[in-house]
Design a protein around this motif. Structure first.
Motif, PDB file in Angstrom:
ATOM      1  N   LYS A 124       0.812  -1.212   0.000  1.00 39.43           N
ATOM      2  CA  LYS A 124       0.000   0.000   0.000  1.00 39.43           C
ATOM      3  C   LYS A 124       0.848   1.265   0.000  1.00 39.43           C
ATOM      4  CE  LYS A 124      -0.837   0.166   5.007  1.00 39.43           C
ATOM      5  NZ  LYS A 124      -1.887   0.144   6.040  1.00 39.43           N
ATOM      6  N   GLY A 125       2.063   1.203   0.513  1.00 36.48           N
ATOM      7  CA  GLY A 125       2.942   2.361   0.428  1.00 36.48           C
ATOM      8  C   GLY A 125       3.295   2.681  -1.009  1.00 36.48           C
ATOM      9  N   PHE A 126       3.626   1.643  -1.782  1.00 39.21           N
ATOM     10  CA  PHE A 126       3.902   1.826  -3.209  1.00 39.21           C
ATOM     11  C   PHE A 126       2.672   2.369  -3.927  1.00 39.21           C
ATOM     12  CE2 PHE A 126       3.189  -0.095  -7.389  1.00 39.21           C
ATOM     13  CZ  PHE A 126       4.215   0.498  -8.114  1.00 39.21           C
ATOM     14  N   LEU A 127       1.519   1.777  -3.678  1.00 42.08           N
ATOM     15  CA  LEU A 127       0.297   2.200  -4.364  1.00 42.08           C
ATOM     16  C   LEU A 127      -0.090   3.624  -3.976  1.00 42.08           C
ATOM     17  CD1 LEU A 127      -1.691  -1.130  -4.017  1.00 42.08           C
ATOM     18  CD2 LEU A 127      -0.714  -0.191  -6.118  1.00 42.08           C
ATOM     19  N   ALA A 128       0.099   3.983  -2.718  1.00 44.08           N
ATOM     20  CA  ALA A 128      -0.230   5.341  -2.284  1.00 44.08           C
ATOM     21  C   ALA A 128       0.632   6.377  -2.998  1.00 44.08           C
ATOM     22  CB  ALA A 128      -0.056   5.464  -0.770  1.00 44.08           C
ATOM     23  N   ILE A 129       1.916   6.079  -3.179  1.00 41.15           N
ATOM     24  CA  ILE A 129       2.794   7.026  -3.870  1.00 41.15           C
ATOM     25  C   ILE A 129       2.386   7.174  -5.327  1.00 41.15           C
ATOM     26  CG2 ILE A 129       5.147   7.451  -4.683  1.00 41.15           C
ATOM     27  CD1 ILE A 129       6.171   6.165  -2.150  1.00 41.15           C
ATOM     28  N   GLN A 130       2.051   6.064  -5.984  1.00 36.80           N
ATOM     29  CA  GLN A 130       1.661   6.151  -7.401  1.00 36.80           C
ATOM     30  C   GLN A 130       0.379   6.969  -7.541  1.00 36.80           C
ATOM     31  OE1 GLN A 130       4.333   5.032  -8.899  1.00 36.80           O
ATOM     32  NE2 GLN A 130       4.814   4.226  -6.855  1.00 36.80           N
ATOM     33  N   ALA A 131      -0.566   6.757  -6.648  1.00 35.96           N
ATOM     34  CA  ALA A 131      -1.804   7.531  -6.694  1.00 35.96           C
ATOM     35  C   ALA A 131      -1.540   9.002  -6.381  1.00 35.96           C
ATOM     36  CB  ALA A 131      -2.819   6.950  -5.714  1.00 35.96           C
ATOM     37  N   HIS A 132      -0.613   9.253  -5.454  1.00 37.77           N
ATOM     38  CA  HIS A 132      -0.257  10.647  -5.152  1.00 37.77           C
ATOM     39  C   HIS A 132       0.304  11.348  -6.379  1.00 37.77           C
ATOM     40  CE1 HIS A 132       1.608  14.192  -3.447  1.00 37.77           C
ATOM     41  NE2 HIS A 132       2.726  13.822  -4.029  1.00 37.77           N
ATOM     42  N   ARG A 133       1.077  10.647  -7.192  1.00 37.81           N
ATOM     43  CA  ARG A 133       1.654  11.300  -8.374  1.00 37.81           C
ATOM     44  C   ARG A 133       0.546  11.850  -9.278  1.00 37.81           C
ATOM     45  NH1 ARG A 133       6.929   9.941  -7.644  1.00 37.81           N
ATOM     46  NH2 ARG A 133       7.425   7.777  -7.121  1.00 37.81           N
ATOM     47  N   LEU A 134      -0.546  11.110  -9.407  1.00 30.00           N
ATOM     48  CA  LEU A 134      -1.680  11.618 -10.181  1.00 30.00           C
ATOM     49  C   LEU A 134      -2.292  12.828  -9.488  1.00 30.00           C
ATOM     50  CD1 LEU A 134      -3.888  11.613 -12.339  1.00 30.00           C
ATOM     51  CD2 LEU A 134      -5.088   9.884 -10.983  1.00 30.00           C
ATOM     52  N   ALA A 135      -2.522  12.735  -8.181  1.00 30.23           N
ATOM     53  CA  ALA A 135      -3.096  13.853  -7.446  1.00 30.23           C
ATOM     54  C   ALA A 135      -2.211  15.093  -7.566  1.00 30.23           C
ATOM     55  CB  ALA A 135      -3.285  13.471  -5.976  1.00 30.23           C
ATOM     56  N   HIS A 136      -0.896  14.904  -7.510  1.00 26.56           N
ATOM     57  CA  HIS A 136       0.034  16.028  -7.626  1.00 26.56           C
ATOM     58  C   HIS A 136      -0.061  16.687  -8.994  1.00 26.56           C
ATOM     59  CE1 HIS A 136       3.591  18.438  -6.811  1.00 26.56           C
ATOM     60  NE2 HIS A 136       4.104  18.032  -7.962  1.00 26.56           N
ATOM     61  N   ARG A 137      -0.185  15.865 -10.035  1.00 27.07           N
ATOM     62  CA  ARG A 137      -0.316  16.428 -11.381  1.00 27.07           C
ATOM     63  C   ARG A 137      -1.635  17.189 -11.521  1.00 27.07           C
ATOM     64  NH1 ARG A 137       2.129  15.786 -16.286  1.00 27.07           N
ATOM     65  NH2 ARG A 137       0.812  16.097 -18.121  1.00 27.07           N
ATOM     66  N   LEU A 138      -2.704  16.648 -10.969  1.00 24.89           N
ATOM     67  CA  LEU A 138      -3.991  17.345 -10.995  1.00 24.89           C
ATOM     68  C   LEU A 138      -3.896  18.677 -10.249  1.00 24.89           C
ATOM     69  CD1 LEU A 138      -6.369  14.341 -10.279  1.00 24.89           C
ATOM     70  CD2 LEU A 138      -6.143  15.556 -12.462  1.00 24.89           C
ATOM     71  N   TRP A 139      -3.211  18.682  -9.119  1.00 20.94           N
ATOM     72  CA  TRP A 139      -3.023  19.913  -8.353  1.00 20.94           C
ATOM     73  C   TRP A 139      -2.276  20.953  -9.196  1.00 20.94           C
ATOM     74  CZ3 TRP A 139      -4.860  21.254  -3.573  1.00 20.94           C
ATOM     75  CH2 TRP A 139      -4.314  22.395  -2.965  1.00 20.94           C
ATOM     76  N   ALA A 140      -1.221  20.531  -9.881  1.00 19.92           N
ATOM     77  CA  ALA A 140      -0.442  21.442 -10.716  1.00 19.92           C
ATOM     78  C   ALA A 140      -1.261  21.986 -11.884  1.00 19.92           C
ATOM     79  CB  ALA A 140       0.805  20.734 -11.233  1.00 19.92           C
ATOM     80  N   GLN A 141      -2.257  21.233 -12.310  1.00 20.18           N
ATOM     81  CA  GLN A 141      -3.139  21.670 -13.394  1.00 20.18           C
ATOM     82  C   GLN A 141      -4.311  22.501 -12.887  1.00 20.18           C
ATOM     83  OE1 GLN A 141      -4.157  17.844 -15.028  1.00 20.18           O
ATOM     84  NE2 GLN A 141      -2.361  17.790 -16.384  1.00 20.18           N
ATOM     85  N   ASN A 142      -4.278  22.841 -11.593  1.00 17.38           N
ATOM     86  CA  ASN A 142      -5.337  23.615 -10.938  1.00 17.38           C
ATOM     87  C   ASN A 142      -6.663  22.865 -10.875  1.00 17.38           C
ATOM     88  OD1 ASN A 142      -5.786  25.984  -9.430  1.00 17.38           O
ATOM     89  ND2 ASN A 142      -6.899  26.933 -11.137  1.00 17.38           N
ATOM     90  N   ARG A 143      -6.606  21.541 -10.934  1.00 19.60           N
ATOM     91  CA  ARG A 143      -7.796  20.718 -10.739  1.00 19.60           C
ATOM     92  C   ARG A 143      -7.834  20.288  -9.268  1.00 19.60           C
ATOM     93  NH1 ARG A 143      -7.967  16.337 -15.526  1.00 19.60           N
ATOM     94  NH2 ARG A 143     -10.129  16.140 -14.750  1.00 19.60           N
ATOM     95  N   LYS A 144      -7.840  21.284  -8.402  1.00 23.06           N
ATOM     96  CA  LYS A 144      -7.622  21.046  -6.981  1.00 23.06           C
ATOM     97  C   LYS A 144      -8.746  20.266  -6.303  1.00 23.06           C
ATOM     98  CE  LYS A 144      -4.359  24.827  -6.501  1.00 23.06           C
ATOM     99  NZ  LYS A 144      -4.007  26.104  -5.835  1.00 23.06           N
ATOM    100  N   PRO A 145     -10.024  20.514  -6.635  1.00 24.22           N
ATOM    101  CA  PRO A 145     -11.070  19.703  -5.979  1.00 24.22           C
ATOM    102  C   PRO A 145     -10.902  18.205  -6.245  1.00 24.22           C
ATOM    103  CG  PRO A 145     -12.037  21.663  -6.952  1.00 24.22           C
ATOM    104  CD  PRO A 145     -10.616  21.610  -7.430  1.00 24.22           C
ATOM    105  N   LEU A 146     -10.542  17.835  -7.481  1.00 26.24           N
ATOM    106  CA  LEU A 146     -10.349  16.418  -7.791  1.00 26.24           C
ATOM    107  C   LEU A 146      -9.100  15.889  -7.107  1.00 26.24           C
ATOM    108  CD1 LEU A 146     -11.229  13.881  -9.222  1.00 26.24           C
ATOM    109  CD2 LEU A 146     -10.122  14.729 -11.317  1.00 26.24           C
ATOM    110  N   ALA A 147      -8.041  16.705  -7.068  1.00 23.84           N
ATOM    111  CA  ALA A 147      -6.814  16.287  -6.385  1.00 23.84           C
ATOM    112  C   ALA A 147      -7.075  16.023  -4.906  1.00 23.84           C
ATOM    113  CB  ALA A 147      -5.730  17.355  -6.558  1.00 23.84           C
ATOM    114  N   LEU A 148      -7.842  16.882  -4.272  1.00 22.37           N
ATOM    115  CA  LEU A 148      -8.145  16.712  -2.851  1.00 22.37           C
ATOM    116  C   LEU A 148      -9.071  15.525  -2.609  1.00 22.37           C
ATOM    117  CD1 LEU A 148      -8.572  20.469  -1.924  1.00 22.37           C
ATOM    118  CD2 LEU A 148      -6.724  18.955  -1.163  1.00 22.37           C
ATOM    119  N   ALA A 149     -10.005  15.307  -3.534  1.00 18.48           N
ATOM    120  CA  ALA A 149     -10.871  14.131  -3.419  1.00 18.48           C
ATOM    121  C   ALA A 149     -10.047  12.851  -3.512  1.00 18.48           C
ATOM    122  CB  ALA A 149     -11.937  14.157  -4.510  1.00 18.48           C
TER     123      ALA A 149
END
Length: 293
Positions: A124-149
């Protein structure tokens, strides 16, 4: 409902040249071979292994499928997440390289990790980091509500809470991972190993740049707490259960609550290995205490 790999024709993540690197191709080949072996050895898992790994044409598709199913809910559909993950891999080939580095980190640093496929499916540590990478990219694209969800779902499913603005390098191991918290302005370098119940947090209501900066090759032991905009230097080691509130110099060891440097502040003992890779938690003991059981 679990998504099916062939519902979308998004391209496979590749290097800028349009080809998978040798390392990425080798690791994916290992994962598929391990999955086939395990499916033959344990028929009860055959369907799961086929749908999650064997049927897929690439590591990007397999991981996107797996994370989509893991993180889905009644209102956040697995098909949506599958598309998000796969399109992100296609748009940024460096993400797949980071995934492979994280797989190698778990496989070769953790003696309990018996195969790449075991890490891909179950760590789950590996999976959490991979999922975070998507959330981080969404945050950088200003898609913050989806990143936070997505951050919320990662915390619910994996018990790992990483703010989507946090920056994390590659070759990172979250060992056991339960209870890891990484704040908004934290930075984690390459080849870092972090154990369970580690907090990289702020000091209160301070705003702005307020979270720790972790250098390359750092090892942070279980239950350690590092607070504020402090720097943990390259190759440093933070002992389990320590509380760190000030900078730790490169290649030194900090232990205790509050933490102090092994060898003293004026002439701290310097080690030569890379703790984040060696996972050596106890070599400092002879320089710290004469306590024996």
């Amino acid at each position: 409902m679990p998504v099916q790999e062939n519902h979308v024709s998004s391209p496979v993540a590749m290097s800028p040249s349009g080809e998978l690197t040798d390392e990425e191709a080798w690791v994916w080949g290992q994962i598929k071979a391990e999955a086939r072996r395990d499916a033959e050895a344990e028929p009860a898992l055959a369907s799961y292994l086929f749908s999650t790994i064997i049927m897929h044409s690439s590591l990007a598709r397999s991981l996107s499928f797996h994370l989509g199913n893991k993180l889905s809910s009644s209102t956040l559909l697995s098909t949506l997440l599958y598309d998000l993950f796969l399109n992100t891999f296609a748009a940024d080939p460096s993400l797949l390289a980071a995934t492979v580095a994280d797989l190698r980190a778990a496989r070769f640093r953790d003696p309990a990790c018996t195969s790449f496929s075991h890490c891909l499916l179950n760590y789950k540590g590996f999976l959490a980091i991979q999922a975070h990478r998507l959330a981080h990219r969404l945050w950088a694209q200003n898609r913050k509500p989806l990143a936070l969800a997505l951050q919320s779902r990662i915390a619910d499913v994996f018990s790992v809470d990483i703010h989507p603005a946090a920056r994390i390098g590659k070759g990172v191991l979250l060992d056991h991972a339960t209870g890891v918290v990484i704040g908004e302005t934290a930075v984690v370098g390459n080849n870092v190993s972090i154990l369970h119940h580690v907090t990289l947090g702020g000091t209160g209501k301070v705003v702005g740049d307020r979270h720790p900066k972790i250098g390359d090759g750092v090892l942070i032991g279980a239950g350690a707490t590092i607070l504020g905009n402090v720097k943990i230097g390259e190759g440093a080691k933070v002992g389990a259960g320590s509380l760190v509130l000030i900078d730790v110099p490169p290649w030194t060891t900090a232990v205790g609550n509050p933490a102090r440097l092994i060898g003293g502040k004026e002439q701290p003992k310097v080690h030569v290995d890379i703790p984040g890779e060696s996972m050596d938690h106890t070599s400092f003991i002879s320089h710290w205490s004469d306590y024996v059981i």
